[in-house]
Scaffold this motif. Structure first.
Motif, PDB file in Angstrom:
ATOM      1  N   TYR A 225      -5.174   2.849  -3.479  1.00 37.41           N
ATOM      2  CA  TYR A 225      -3.870   2.203  -3.573  1.00 37.41           C
ATOM      3  C   TYR A 225      -3.151   2.769  -4.770  1.00 37.41           C
TER       4      TYR A 225
ATOM      5  N   ILE B 257       0.704   3.074  -6.927  1.00 36.73           N
ATOM      6  CA  ILE B 257       1.991   2.427  -7.149  1.00 36.73           C
ATOM      7  C   ILE B 257       2.771   3.218  -8.187  1.00 36.73           C
TER       8      ILE B 257
ATOM      9  N   TYR C  46       5.891   2.647 -10.936  1.00 34.62           N
ATOM     10  CA  TYR C  46       6.722   1.679 -11.630  1.00 34.62           C
ATOM     11  C   TYR C  46       7.771   2.410 -12.456  1.00 34.62           C
TER      12      TYR C  46
ATOM     13  N   GLN D 292      10.165   1.738 -15.901  1.00 31.11           N
ATOM     14  CA  GLN D 292      10.338   0.862 -17.050  1.00 31.11           C
ATOM     15  C   GLN D 292      11.516   1.328 -17.879  1.00 31.11           C
TER      16      GLN D 292
ATOM     17  N   PRO E 231       7.882  -3.245 -16.706  1.00 30.45           N
ATOM     18  CA  PRO E 231       7.904  -2.307 -15.573  1.00 30.45           C
ATOM     19  C   PRO E 231       8.358  -2.995 -14.287  1.00 30.45           C
TER      20      PRO E 231
ATOM     21  N   PHE F 105       8.454  -2.552 -10.043  1.00 30.15           N
ATOM     22  CA  PHE F 105       7.880  -1.870  -8.890  1.00 30.15           C
ATOM     23  C   PHE F 105       8.934  -1.001  -8.200  1.00 30.15           C
TER      24      PHE F 105
ATOM     25  N   ASP G  37       4.992   1.930  -3.264  1.00 35.19           N
ATOM     26  CA  ASP G  37       3.540   2.071  -3.250  1.00 35.19           C
ATOM     27  C   ASP G  37       3.101   2.819  -2.002  1.00 35.19           C
TER      28      ASP G  37
ATOM     29  N   ARG H   9      -0.735   3.602   0.372  1.00 35.82           N
ATOM     30  CA  ARG H   9      -2.185   3.460   0.524  1.00 35.82           C
ATOM     31  C   ARG H   9      -2.768   4.800   0.955  1.00 35.82           C
TER      32      ARG H   9
ATOM     33  N   PHE I  66       5.807   5.214 -14.464  1.00 34.60           N
ATOM     34  CA  PHE I  66       4.348   5.134 -14.518  1.00 34.60           C
ATOM     35  C   PHE I  66       3.771   5.181 -13.116  1.00 34.60           C
TER      36      PHE I  66
ATOM     37  N   ALA J 143      -5.487  -5.605  -7.946  1.00 36.19           N
ATOM     38  CA  ALA J 143      -4.588  -5.290  -9.047  1.00 36.19           C
ATOM     39  C   ALA J 143      -5.302  -5.292 -10.385  1.00 36.19           C
TER      40      ALA J 143
ATOM     41  N   LEU K  91      -6.222  -1.897 -11.562  1.00 38.29           N
ATOM     42  CA  LEU K  91      -5.187  -0.884 -11.713  1.00 38.29           C
ATOM     43  C   LEU K  91      -5.381  -0.110 -13.001  1.00 38.29           C
TER      44      LEU K  91
ATOM     45  N   PHE L 249      -3.256   2.616 -15.295  1.00 41.68           N
ATOM     46  CA  PHE L 249      -1.916   3.162 -15.450  1.00 41.68           C
ATOM     47  C   PHE L 249      -1.972   4.511 -16.150  1.00 41.68           C
ATOM     48  N   GLY L 250      -1.092   5.407 -15.728  1.00 43.85           N
ATOM     49  CA  GLY L 250      -0.881   6.630 -16.471  1.00 43.85           C
ATOM     50  C   GLY L 250      -0.066   6.334 -17.724  1.00 43.85           C
TER      51      GLY L 250
END
Lengths: 109, 112
Positions: free
Chosen positions: B32, B34, B36, B38, B44, B46, B49, B51, B89, B97, B100, B102-103
């Motif tokens: 999954y 996603i 974001y 910011q 952030p 959404f 996304d 899959r 991101f 979730a 998750l 994040f980069g």
């Protein structure tokens, strides 16, 4: 509405002082809630998550704690702040896609 | 565990051009993904996304591409506008979730 309220928006605290950041959410009951910290120029680090009242899981050992006294209330606390606690703190809700609040910027001097 | 990296920390594009923001992940079990957005001083938001059973998904002016073979994810923004200036991101999860990762984000600047 799945609105997330965070306060205070900005906080400047001296080293060694206590901290309380509050997050309240609207909408669906029994949401999964999260506290993230974002250091300047970096990604988001998960600090705590909660699947229900009184249920808190900590993702990283640290100077902070979290509590969930009510279904839609999530609190981030510290008894004694460190300089390294400075950052942007984000509350979020969700099961897959996270919805974030506007954040609380903490500066520890 | 999962590690997520973005190829460029900053990206500048001319208004009206297309933007491409890239992200690499390490865990082949991730299913999954996603993106974001910011804006400065805000939380952030959404964007889109996807899959792992898909390789492309389109939204309004945005497209996400997923290449599972090389574990690469990209966000394409068509006709970039000044309001698109923000940090973007990617977030990757093998499941829920709370997993998750994040980069570190890419700062997109749109030039007039």
């Amino acid at each position: 509405s799945q609105t997330i309220h965070q306060w205070p928006a900005t906080l400047v605290q001296p080293v060694g002082s206590p901290l309380s950041l509050e997050c309240t959410v609207e909408g669906t009951s029994n949401p999964n809630l999260y506290w993230y910290r974002q250091a300047a120029g970096r990604g988001l680090q998960l600090l705590f998550y909660s699947v229900g009242i009184g249920q808190i899981s900590s993702e990283v050992p640290q100077n902070l704690s979290a509590s969930r006294p009510q279904d839609r209330q999530f609190i981030l606390s510290s008894k004694k702040l460190l300089l390294s606690d400075s950052g942007f703190y984000l509350c979020a809700r969700g099961a897959n896609v996270l919805t974030f609040g506007a954040g609380s910027r903490l500066t520890v001097l | 565990g999962e590690s997520v990296g973005l190829h460029l920390p900053t990206l500048s594009v001319q208004e009206g051009d297309n933007s491409i923001i890239n992200c690499a992940y390490s865990n082949s079990a991730s299913d999954y993904f996603i993106w974001y957005k910011q804006e400065s001083g805000k939380g952030p938001q959404f964007i889109i996304d996807i899959r792992s059973n898909m390789d492309k998904r389109q939204g309004q002016r945005v497209t996400v591409l997923l290449n599972k073979t090389v574990k690469h994810l990209s966000l394409q923004i068509a006709a970039t506008q000044p309001g698109d200036s923000a940090v973007y991101f990617c977030a990757v999860a093998p499941g829920s979730a709370r997993q998750l990762t994040f980069g570190s984000g890419t700062q997109l600047t749109v030039l007039p």
